[in-house]
Design a protein around this motif. Structure first.
Motif, PDB file in Angstrom:
ATOM      1  N   LEU A 188      10.025   0.265   4.993  1.00  0.00           N
ATOM      2  CA  LEU A 188      10.206   0.860   6.226  1.00  0.00           C
ATOM      3  C   LEU A 188      11.831   1.125   6.265  1.00  0.00           C
ATOM      4  CD1 LEU A 188       9.259   2.338   8.791  1.00  0.00           C
ATOM      5  CD2 LEU A 188       9.581   0.356  10.049  1.00  0.00           C
ATOM      6  N   ALA A 189      12.577   0.150   6.318  1.00  0.00           N
ATOM      7  CA  ALA A 189      13.781   0.429   6.413  1.00  0.00           C
ATOM      8  C   ALA A 189      14.563   1.468   5.340  1.00  0.00           C
ATOM      9  CB  ALA A 189      14.790  -0.831   6.229  1.00  0.00           C
ATOM     10  N   LYS A 190      14.199   1.090   3.917  1.00  0.00           N
ATOM     11  CA  LYS A 190      14.137   2.037   2.943  1.00  0.00           C
ATOM     12  C   LYS A 190      13.794   3.614   3.217  1.00  0.00           C
ATOM     13  CE  LYS A 190      14.401  -1.426  -0.568  1.00  0.00           C
ATOM     14  NZ  LYS A 190      13.563  -2.087  -1.725  1.00  0.00           N
ATOM     15  N   ASP A 191      12.830   3.784   3.677  1.00  0.00           N
ATOM     16  CA  ASP A 191      12.121   5.000   4.144  1.00  0.00           C
ATOM     17  C   ASP A 191      12.800   5.605   4.874  1.00  0.00           C
ATOM     18  OD1 ASP A 191      10.059   4.965   2.018  1.00  0.00           O
ATOM     19  OD2 ASP A 191       8.627   4.120   3.540  1.00  0.00           O
ATOM     20  N   ILE A 192      13.522   5.038   6.071  1.00  0.00           N
ATOM     21  CA  ILE A 192      14.149   5.701   7.157  1.00  0.00           C
ATOM     22  C   ILE A 192      15.608   5.974   6.635  1.00  0.00           C
ATOM     23  CG2 ILE A 192      12.379   5.385   9.090  1.00  0.00           C
ATOM     24  CD1 ILE A 192      14.343   3.002  10.067  1.00  0.00           C
ATOM     25  N   GLU A 242      17.972   3.438   6.061  1.00  0.00           N
ATOM     26  CA  GLU A 242      18.733   2.334   6.493  1.00  0.00           C
ATOM     27  C   GLU A 242      19.373   1.618   5.494  1.00  0.00           C
ATOM     28  OE1 GLU A 242      19.989   2.178   9.826  1.00  0.00           O
ATOM     29  OE2 GLU A 242      19.719   4.301   9.548  1.00  0.00           O
ATOM     30  N   VAL A 243      18.721   1.644   4.038  1.00  0.00           N
ATOM     31  CA  VAL A 243      18.966   0.669   3.272  1.00  0.00           C
ATOM     32  C   VAL A 243      18.975   1.415   1.955  1.00  0.00           C
ATOM     33  CG1 VAL A 243      18.280  -1.449   1.853  1.00  0.00           C
ATOM     34  CG2 VAL A 243      17.749  -1.220   4.214  1.00  0.00           C
ATOM     35  N   PRO A 244      20.026   1.229   1.022  1.00  0.00           N
ATOM     36  CA  PRO A 244      20.177   2.055  -0.037  1.00  0.00           C
ATOM     37  C   PRO A 244      18.770   1.607  -1.138  1.00  0.00           C
ATOM     38  CG  PRO A 244      22.210   0.884   0.331  1.00  0.00           C
ATOM     39  CD  PRO A 244      21.259   0.559   1.430  1.00  0.00           C
ATOM     40  N   ARG A 245      18.194   2.842  -1.590  1.00  0.00           N
ATOM     41  CA  ARG A 245      17.100   2.672  -2.452  1.00  0.00           C
ATOM     42  C   ARG A 245      17.703   1.961  -3.691  1.00  0.00           C
ATOM     43  NH1 ARG A 245      12.292   4.681  -1.365  1.00  0.00           N
ATOM     44  NH2 ARG A 245      12.263   5.874   0.624  1.00  0.00           N
ATOM     45  N   HIS A 305      13.472   8.956  15.085  1.00  0.00           N
ATOM     46  CA  HIS A 305      12.593  10.020  14.642  1.00  0.00           C
ATOM     47  C   HIS A 305      12.007   9.769  13.404  1.00  0.00           C
ATOM     48  CE1 HIS A 305      14.038  12.641  17.899  1.00  0.00           C
ATOM     49  NE2 HIS A 305      13.015  12.969  18.324  1.00  0.00           N
ATOM     50  N   LYS A 306      12.963   9.380  12.486  1.00  0.00           N
ATOM     51  CA  LYS A 306      12.551   9.024  11.051  1.00  0.00           C
ATOM     52  C   LYS A 306      11.514   7.893  11.116  1.00  0.00           C
ATOM     53  CE  LYS A 306      16.453  10.506   8.713  1.00  0.00           C
ATOM     54  NZ  LYS A 306      17.517  10.109   7.675  1.00  0.00           N
ATOM     55  N   LEU A 307      11.640   6.781  12.403  1.00  0.00           N
ATOM     56  CA  LEU A 307      10.862   5.758  12.193  1.00  0.00           C
ATOM     57  C   LEU A 307       9.421   6.227  12.770  1.00  0.00           C
ATOM     58  CD1 LEU A 307      10.391   2.700  12.193  1.00  0.00           C
ATOM     59  CD2 LEU A 307      11.321   2.805  14.784  1.00  0.00           C
ATOM     60  N   GLY A 308       9.542   7.268  13.615  1.00  0.00           N
ATOM     61  CA  GLY A 308       8.317   7.618  14.370  1.00  0.00           C
ATOM     62  C   GLY A 308       7.487   8.426  13.221  1.00  0.00           C
ATOM     63  N   ASP A 309       8.161   9.068  12.539  1.00  0.00           N
ATOM     64  CA  ASP A 309       7.672   9.944  11.239  1.00  0.00           C
ATOM     65  C   ASP A 309       6.934   8.922  10.321  1.00  0.00           C
ATOM     66  OD1 ASP A 309       8.563  12.525  12.274  1.00  0.00           O
ATOM     67  OD2 ASP A 309      10.089  12.528  10.833  1.00  0.00           O
ATOM     68  N   CYS A 310       7.348   7.924  10.063  1.00  0.00           N
ATOM     69  CA  CYS A 310       7.139   6.984   9.192  1.00  0.00           C
ATOM     70  C   CYS A 310       5.692   6.088   9.876  1.00  0.00           C
ATOM     71  CB  CYS A 310       8.077   5.806   8.630  1.00  0.00           C
ATOM     72  SG  CYS A 310       9.346   6.253   7.492  1.00  0.00           S
ATOM     73  N   LEU A 311       6.095   6.044  10.786  1.00  0.00           N
ATOM     74  CA  LEU A 311       4.652   5.192  11.645  1.00  0.00           C
ATOM     75  C   LEU A 311       3.605   6.092  11.579  1.00  0.00           C
ATOM     76  CD1 LEU A 311       6.723   3.341  14.536  1.00  0.00           C
ATOM     77  CD2 LEU A 311       5.607   2.247  12.528  1.00  0.00           C
ATOM     78  N   ARG A 312       3.928   7.497  11.895  1.00  0.00           N
ATOM     79  CA  ARG A 312       2.521   8.338  11.902  1.00  0.00           C
ATOM     80  C   ARG A 312       1.934   8.279  10.528  1.00  0.00           C
ATOM     81  NH1 ARG A 312       4.851  12.478  14.364  1.00  0.00           N
ATOM     82  NH2 ARG A 312       3.503  11.966  16.427  1.00  0.00           N
ATOM     83  N   ALA A 329       0.907  -1.125   0.097  1.00  0.00           N
ATOM     84  CA  ALA A 329      -0.035  -0.066   0.004  1.00  0.00           C
ATOM     85  C   ALA A 329       0.801   1.325  -0.016  1.00  0.00           C
ATOM     86  CB  ALA A 329      -0.884   0.044   1.291  1.00  0.00           C
ATOM     87  N   HIS A 330       2.111   1.231   0.462  1.00  0.00           N
ATOM     88  CA  HIS A 330       2.895   2.288   0.641  1.00  0.00           C
ATOM     89  C   HIS A 330       4.156   1.908   0.288  1.00  0.00           C
ATOM     90  CE1 HIS A 330      -0.117   4.182   3.472  1.00  0.00           C
ATOM     91  NE2 HIS A 330      -0.205   3.034   4.049  1.00  0.00           N
ATOM     92  N   SER A 331       4.923   2.941  -0.742  1.00  0.00           N
ATOM     93  CA  SER A 331       6.211   2.613  -1.322  1.00  0.00           C
ATOM     94  C   SER A 331       7.011   3.687  -1.199  1.00  0.00           C
ATOM     95  CB  SER A 331       5.955   1.943  -2.781  1.00  0.00           C
ATOM     96  OG  SER A 331       5.325   3.163  -3.704  1.00  0.00           O
ATOM     97  N   GLY A 332       7.529   4.077   0.258  1.00  0.00           N
ATOM     98  CA  GLY A 332       8.368   4.953   0.149  1.00  0.00           C
ATOM     99  C   GLY A 332       7.842   6.230   0.278  1.00  0.00           C
ATOM    100  N   GLY A 333       8.723   7.407   0.908  1.00  0.00           N
ATOM    101  CA  GLY A 333       8.281   8.857   0.686  1.00  0.00           C
ATOM    102  C   GLY A 333       7.866   9.439   2.156  1.00  0.00           C
ATOM    103  N   CYS A 334       7.980   8.349   3.071  1.00  0.00           N
ATOM    104  CA  CYS A 334       7.335   8.892   4.326  1.00  0.00           C
ATOM    105  C   CYS A 334       8.020   9.935   5.168  1.00  0.00           C
ATOM    106  CB  CYS A 334       6.819   7.482   4.987  1.00  0.00           C
ATOM    107  SG  CYS A 334       8.183   7.002   6.076  1.00  0.00           S
ATOM    108  N   VAL A 335       9.256   9.754   4.815  1.00  0.00           N
ATOM    109  CA  VAL A 335       9.981  10.744   5.527  1.00  0.00           C
ATOM    110  C   VAL A 335      10.725  11.722   4.644  1.00  0.00           C
ATOM    111  CG1 VAL A 335      12.361  10.991   6.927  1.00  0.00           C
ATOM    112  CG2 VAL A 335      10.547   9.124   7.199  1.00  0.00           C
TER     113      VAL A 335
END
Length: 87
Positions: free
Chosen positions: A78-82, A84-87, A18-25, A2-8
């Motif tokens: 999630l890892a990509k969004d924050i 932690e993993v190269p895109r 903080h990035k994780l929290g932003d993504c979760l929200r 449903a979601h593919s990146g761009g949350c941060v």
């Protein structure tokens, strides 16, 4: 997914916590779930979820997995969004 990146905002700094929290929200708001509804789906108290979203605490892997299932995102995304993993 449903979601593919761009949350941060990738231009903004911030810690992983903080990035994780932003993504979760972001994922929760996109699913139109209140903290209480997410609590009911995951068994994680709404106060704790709020602390995760505000970067006050980091969730355990088990809780991240529960949130991922309830909010329909993959741990890989999630890892990509924050960042932690190269895109």
């Amino acid at each position: 997914m449903a979601h593919s990146g761009g949350c941060v905002d990738q231009a903004g700094g911030g810690t992983v916590k903080h990035k994780l929290g932003d993504c979760l929200r972001h994922y929760r708001v996109c699913k139109n779930l209140s903290l209480r509804k997410l609590e009911a789906e995951t068994g994680i108290s709404n106060a704790v979820i709020s602390q995760y979203e505000n970067g006050q605490h980091k969730p355990s892997f088990i809780n991240v997995a529960k949130l991922a299932a309830a909010l329909d995102f993959s741990l890989d995304d999630l890892a990509k969004d924050i960042g932690e993993v190269p895109r």
